[in-house]
Design an enzyme around this catalytic site. Sequence first.
Site, PDB file in Angstrom:
ATOM      1  NE  ARG A 128      -4.312  -1.604   1.688  1.00 19.57           N
ATOM      2  CZ  ARG A 128      -5.196  -2.092   2.525  1.00 19.57           C
ATOM      3  NH1 ARG A 128      -4.982  -2.027   3.827  1.00 19.57           N
ATOM      4  NH2 ARG A 128      -6.300  -2.648   2.078  1.00 19.57           N
ATOM      5  CE  LYS A 150     -18.341 -14.990   7.771  1.00 19.42           C
ATOM      6  NZ  LYS A 150     -18.599 -13.839   8.654  1.00 19.42           N
ATOM      7  N   GLY A 157      -6.902  -8.098  -0.608  1.00 19.15           N
ATOM      8  CA  GLY A 157      -6.862  -9.072   0.480  1.00 19.15           C
ATOM      9  C   GLY A 157      -5.905 -10.235   0.255  1.00 19.15           C
ATOM     10  N   GLY A 160     -12.373  -4.887   0.579  1.00 18.44           N
ATOM     11  CA  GLY A 160     -13.779  -4.523   0.795  1.00 18.44           C
ATOM     12  C   GLY A 160     -14.255  -3.523  -0.240  1.00 18.44           C
TER      13      GLY A 160
HETATM   14  P1  AMP Z   1     -11.895 -14.398   2.582  1.00 19.44           P
HETATM   15  O1  AMP Z   1     -11.483 -13.328   3.552  1.00 19.44           O
HETATM   16  O2  AMP Z   1     -13.344 -14.699   2.588  1.00 19.44           O
HETATM   17  O3  AMP Z   1     -11.341 -14.134   1.183  1.00 19.44           O
HETATM   18  O4  AMP Z   1     -11.231 -15.733   3.098  1.00 19.44           O
HETATM   19  C1  AMP Z   1      -9.845 -15.942   3.132  1.00 19.44           C
HETATM   20  C2  AMP Z   1      -9.587 -17.081   4.048  1.00 19.44           C
HETATM   21  O5  AMP Z   1     -10.247 -18.229   3.554  1.00 19.44           O
HETATM   22  C3  AMP Z   1      -8.128 -17.443   4.154  1.00 19.44           C
HETATM   23  O6  AMP Z   1      -7.665 -17.129   5.431  1.00 19.44           O
HETATM   24  C4  AMP Z   1      -8.124 -18.963   3.912  1.00 19.44           C
HETATM   25  O7  AMP Z   1      -7.338 -19.670   4.835  1.00 19.44           O
HETATM   26  C5  AMP Z   1      -9.580 -19.335   4.089  1.00 19.44           C
HETATM   27  N1  AMP Z   1      -9.910 -20.581   3.398  1.00 19.44           N
HETATM   28  C6  AMP Z   1      -9.767 -20.838   2.079  1.00 19.44           C
HETATM   29  N2  AMP Z   1     -10.087 -22.124   1.820  1.00 19.44           N
HETATM   30  C7  AMP Z   1     -10.442 -22.683   3.004  1.00 19.44           C
HETATM   31  C8  AMP Z   1     -10.859 -23.983   3.400  1.00 19.44           C
HETATM   32  N3  AMP Z   1     -10.940 -24.965   2.500  1.00 19.44           N
HETATM   33  N4  AMP Z   1     -11.150 -24.193   4.691  1.00 19.44           N
HETATM   34  C9  AMP Z   1     -11.030 -23.200   5.592  1.00 19.44           C
HETATM   35  N5  AMP Z   1     -10.638 -21.954   5.291  1.00 19.44           N
HETATM   36  C10 AMP Z   1     -10.344 -21.693   4.015  1.00 19.44           C
END
Ligand code: AMP
Length: 397
Positions: A37, A198, A354, A377
């Site tokens: 950044r 999520k 991210g 975000g």
């Molecule tokens: P997000 O902030 O929604 O983009 O999520 C990112 C996070 O998703 C990272 O910290 C990853 O470790 C987690 N993630 C990705 N695949 C998996 C999985 N199969 N099981 C648990 N966490 C996951």
Amino acid sequence: MSQLKSVKQLDVRGKRVLVRVDYNVPLDNGTVTDDTRLTASLPTLHYLREQKARIILISHLGRPKGKPDPKYSLAPVARRLGMLLKTPVEFVSDCIGPGVETAVKNLKEGNLVLLENLRYYPHEEKNDVQFAKDLAKNADFFVQDAFGAVHRAHASTAQLPALLPSAAGFLLSKELEFLGKVRGNPAKPFVALVGGAKVSDKISVLEKLLDKVDTLAIGGAMAYTFLLAQKIPVGKSLVETDKLDMARSLIDKAKTKGISLLLPRDHMIVKDVKDEASATYTEDPSIPGDWLGVDIGPNSIQHLAGPIQSAKTLFWNGPMGIFEIERYSRGTMEVARMAAQAAQKGTTVVIGGGDSVAAVQSAGVADQITHISTGGGASLEFLEGKTLPGVAALPTI
Ligand code: AMP
């Protein structure tokens, strides 16, 4: 969208310019561990220095909950920025008040000061106009360059443009240009890869993407909710059971529109996230009862290669697995490499902030990607079609 006024259209020569940057960077024991950044803000800073402007930088860092907390001080950021610019960046331990006034009075042409974390005051997040006036007091112009913060209606994003002659910095303009290509009329075939944990965070963006994409590939933990929605067992994998209906309706929508929705065909599975030694691959999309998915498998990776190679526009947000653990990072790393290869061949590759940014960095291909967004975000909200308050407040031409 009409075009924002650019910093180039302000007569900043010798003037005091207040620049909102996004220096919300990870720190470890007072050291900046990722300066993406900071480097992203340099084009605007170089330009202002060439113009001999006197530069006052403001930012937030972390969540200090409206009061001073040394853990979230921007002091280490001033040091690192000074190294990047090869010139000292004076740090002021407040963002309003007499200390700032004195520092700005003594500020020479082409020099910079970085003020302390805006969120040491609750007024920043409360979008308080008096706080914005206190910030504006020592400046002649305002430049917004904090893309990662413009989706929030805070004093330094939503209020400041009304108080000073204002414009967008180069980073903000670049972000809007490239994300605009994805949101507007992306060159086709348009392929989107969405991963991460999520579904709830990304459901609206997935719905919007369905209006534009030719192929939508879902990976990461999100994929398990989509698989389960089709009654494919996913063992102990992370699932959002309250999002199963949403996943089902998204699958139906894709079918009706004739969009190819790709879900993992195989997985790396473990008995327990901590039990790396138990890692093995499934032969099909289903996961046995007491196992959980941690990455996409080799067939899934192979299956993504075709769409990625043929894409003219590629958007990627979210890792394909728990990539923070090396053993489970292969899917994400391979996707990063394939995305970089596509970019080399002329595909517009946009990475949406991210964790995917960390992934392209650790795959060593960040410099090959067309555009890496500095705002996770903000980029998602922009793609959802939402108005970003910090952008809406800026003048257009
Ligand atoms: P997000 O902030 O929604 O983009 O999520 C990112 C996070 O998703 C990272 O910290 C990853 O470790 C987690 N993630 C990705 N695949 C998996 C999985 N199969 N099981 C648990 N966490 C996951």
